[in-house]
Enzyme design. Structure first.
Site, PDB file in Angstrom:
ATOM      1  N   ASP A 250      76.272 -13.621  36.157  1.00 48.94           N
ATOM      2  CA  ASP A 250      77.454 -12.794  35.974  1.00 48.94           C
ATOM      3  C   ASP A 250      77.181 -11.461  36.677  1.00 48.94           C
ATOM      4  O   ASP A 250      76.075 -11.170  37.106  1.00 48.94           O
ATOM      5  CB  ASP A 250      77.782 -12.628  34.481  1.00 48.94           C
ATOM      6  CG  ASP A 250      79.247 -12.265  34.292  1.00 48.94           C
ATOM      7  OD1 ASP A 250      79.773 -12.458  33.198  1.00 48.94           O
ATOM      8  OD2 ASP A 250      79.870 -11.790  35.270  1.00 48.94           O
TER       9      ASP A 250
HETATM   10  C1  GLC Z   1      82.904 -10.145  35.097  1.00 53.56           C
HETATM   11  C2  GLC Z   1      83.027 -11.253  34.071  1.00 53.56           C
HETATM   12  C3  GLC Z   1      83.028 -12.631  34.665  1.00 53.56           C
HETATM   13  C4  GLC Z   1      83.720 -12.591  36.013  1.00 53.56           C
HETATM   14  C5  GLC Z   1      82.846 -11.794  36.946  1.00 53.56           C
HETATM   15  C6  GLC Z   1      83.505 -11.594  38.316  1.00 53.56           C
HETATM   16  O1  GLC Z   1      82.039  -9.157  34.634  1.00 53.56           O
HETATM   17  O2  GLC Z   1      82.098 -11.240  32.985  1.00 53.56           O
HETATM   18  O3  GLC Z   1      83.704 -13.502  33.734  1.00 53.56           O
HETATM   19  O4  GLC Z   1      83.889 -13.904  36.526  1.00 53.56           O
HETATM   20  O5  GLC Z   1      82.473 -10.524  36.400  1.00 53.56           O
HETATM   21  O6  GLC Z   1      84.650 -10.817  38.164  1.00 53.56           O
END
Ligand code: GLC
Length: 643
Positions: A250
């Site tokens: 993430d």
């Molecule tokens: C965010 C979220 C994740 C998302 C990623 C890209 O922090 O936790 O669910 O897909 O970053 O935006």
């Protein structure tokens, strides 16, 4: 074999594009495009529009090995056309409709140049303080598993490599929804029975449905951050489940292991992440800056890097990008997908099925279309983009969003009059608008109030310690109720809210979540009886925050309360009824249903056998309707206690 170590590390490196609002702390790399030409970037996220993705793919084709980029995007509940938030869709319990919603989103995203969506989010959530409860399928493992698989099938369609399909990404692996106190990104401590029986099955369902990728989670699980957790990513996902796709971290979660106190620095974080099975590093740059050195220092075997690179290259091959890097860069296809009436119709169908009728005393609903005067009051009534909810994409020449005001206005007969007053804001304490709202109500035959939390009060990093209707909204409801007029209250939110006074006094209450582009039409469909509401709650609604976590499938304990007021040395609160305000699976209809003739095919089975349950379901009312028949079972003597 052709790749240099730096080119291999490049495939594991993902940057955010500079064209869209980032979802986390962003660091500027003004020479990003040079790094793409040098083959040091494997993927980009948040690149919006064909012209950008095509241009960036051209840069990648200038690199030595011409390895195409993967473009990822949070296409959570729609791309050009926004569907209801995922928790609302879950309230439909309509698996084919939920799959179709993802199918439409996948088709639109692929037409828009996106290869990969960071969805479905399959985190079980038993804590409505957690803002991301809006993004999944609620509290139930079985329903959540069916929905996880449906969304994977929807996004990937006939299979990745088709130009109307995107790679799915099961997230956030794992148990992110169990963050202590419902505070986003917080720790998770959990016993293995709960972990395996409640939180993991939707991920297994997503993997079994063929999810191309997984995304790990921000939280530590029993003291080890998911990003550095080999039990999760290697032992369970890649070995036990034999997962052949790849895991993306993430946003920045590799580097965040320093904050967790699990990595000394980014060099150490890169070591722990790659060792634990995190294949691609989103935005932390730990891999880009340290992984090659870790291999040279013999801290990381080259084999681990090769495995991660192979998993990513395999998906690029399966997507057909090596055959044609511009396969998803088709302007005609994008244009056709942008404003597809069939997609808009699917959004309306999904929206009306997501609505939950919580109360309908004296059958105030459905309303007649020929009411003389209707007053619409509340902070949500005239808002437009608000209806899209969190994780929605807004386009300059976007499809028209039907506001709730517009939906009702378009449905009323020619002789009906519609009056409006905002009454109050979402969270401010001003009562200055009450008088005007009361005056509007007094001239009306029916009042429709549209209340709730701001759409940005749920979603990522939107935990609330107090999940009551915010501001002075319930005071406004009391004031309008005091006029004696029939009142229908719509509640818009990304989570269960607490509104006990309203629930106990207002005759009609409809939970409308955030319903997307077709919100106004879907709400009118239900309020005027063009659709008989069939939604059932996918999450428990507590009476107070003090009850949280509260969910239907709890263990009986050794001292179960015998009724909701039992406080005699039983598992209960001495100051509160021992029950939720609204239960999981609850939802009313304009008609009534009768269950009879319940039969089971046998009274005992072995592990391999099954029982057939049958019953007669009869619509005993005067209106056609849909019912979600629910069957709850309990193992009365188990090797561990059972729900
Ligand atoms: C965010 C979220 C994740 C998302 C990623 C890209 O922090 O936790 O669910 O897909 O970053 O935006």
């Amino acid at each position: 074999k052709l790749m240099t170590l730096n080119e291999k590390v490049g495939q594991l490196n993902q940057y955010n594009g500079d064209w869209d609002a980032a979802k986390g702390p962003i660091t500027k790399d003004d020479e990003k495009q040079q790094q793409i030409r040098d083959g040091l970037v494997g993927s980009l996220l948040n690149i919006r529009g064909l012209q950008h993705t095509t241009q960036l793919q051209k840069e990648a084709m200038k690199s030595r090995l011409k390895i195409p980029l993967l473009f990822g995007q949070d296409v959570i509940h729609g791309y050009f056309i926004t569907f209801p938030i995922p928790l609302a869709e879950a309230a439909s319990w309509d698996i084919p409709a939920i799959e179709l919603a993802a199918r439409v989103a996948g088709t639109e995203a692929a037409a828009g140049g996106i290869h990969w969506t960071f969805a479905p989010m399959v985190d079980i959530a038993r804590d409505p303080r957690w803002g991301r409860i809006m993004e999944g399928a609620g509290e139930d493992t079985y329903l959540g598993s069916l929905i996880a698989a449906a969304r994977v099938r929807g996004f990937q369609g006939k299979g990745i490599g088709n130009t109307d399909a995107v790679m799915a990404c099961a997230k956030h692996f794992a148990a992110y929804g169990a963050a202590v106190a419902g505070r986003d990104y917080n720790s998770v401590s959990m016993g293995l029975p709960e972990f395996w029986n409640v939180y993991l099955p939707p991920f297994k369902a997503a993997a079994d449905a063929g999810a191309a990728t997984f995304m790990n989670s921000f939280n530590d699980l029993n003291g080890i951050p998911a990003t550095g957790n080999a039990y999760l990513q290697r032992e369970i996902l890649k070995r036990k489940w034999n997962f052949k796709g790849f895991v993306v971290s993430d946003w920045g979660s590799v580097g965040e292991m320093i904050n967790h106190g699990y990595a000394k620095d980014n060099y150490d974080a890169a070591l722990k992440a790659i060792t634990a099975g995190s294949d691609m590093d989103m935005e932390s740059r730990s891999y880009k800056n340290h992984l090659a050195q870790l291999v040279k220092d013999k801290k990381v075997p080259l084999a681990l890097v090769n495995d991660a690179v192979k998993r990513i290259l395999k998906k690029k091959f399966e997507m057909g990008l090596f055959d044609d890097p511009y396969k998803f860069s088709n302007a005609a296809r994008e244009k056709a997908a942008m404003k597809n009436p069939a997609h808009m119709q699917a959004a309306r169908d999904m929206a009306k099925k997501s609505i939950v009728l919580l109360k309908n005393e004296n059958k105030i609903l459905p309303l007649s279309k020929n009411i003389k005067t209707v007053a619409m009051i509340g902070p949500v009534v005239k808002l437009v983009r608000e209806n899209l909810g969190f994780w929605s994409t807004e386009w300059p020449d976007s499809n028209s969003i039907v506001s709730q005001w517009e939906g009702i206005k378009n449905r009323l007969g020619p002789d009906s009059k519609l009056v409006y007053a905002q009454g109050c804001g979402f969270t401010d304490t001003s009562r200055a608008g009450f008088a005007e709202a009361i005056a509007a109500a007094e001239q009306a035959d029916v009042v429709i109030m549209s209340m709730g939390e701001h759409r940005a009060m749920s979603g990522e990093a939107k935990s609330r310690s107090n999940i009551h209707l915010p501001g002075v909204q319930e005071d406004l409801i009391k004031a309008i109720h005091a006029t004696g007029k029939p009142v229908v209250v719509l509640i818009n939110a990304g989570r269960p809210l607490i509104f006990n006074w309203t629930a106990d006094h207002v005759p009609a209450i409809v939970y409308t979540w955030w319903l997307g582009h077709q919100a106004g039409n879907a709400i009118a469909d239900v309020l005027f009886g063009d659709y008989n509401p069939s939604g059932k709650l996918p999450a428990t609604f507590p009476r107070t925050e003090g009850q949280i976590p509260i969910y239907y499938n709890y263990f009986n304990t050794g001292r179960p309360a015998q009724n909701e007021n039992d406080v005699n040395y039983v598992s209960a609160y001495i100051d509160l009824q021992n029950s939720p305000k609204y239960a999981f699976g609850y939802g009313l209809s304009y008609t009534s249903f009768e269950y009879s003739n319940l039969k089971i095919s046998r009274t005992a089975i072995t592990k391999k056998e099954s029982i057939k349950v049958s019953f007669t379901l009869k619509n005993t009312g005067s209106m056609a309707g849909e019912e979600v028949a629910q069957l709850y079972i309990r193992d009365k003597v188990g090797s561990i206690v059972r729900p």
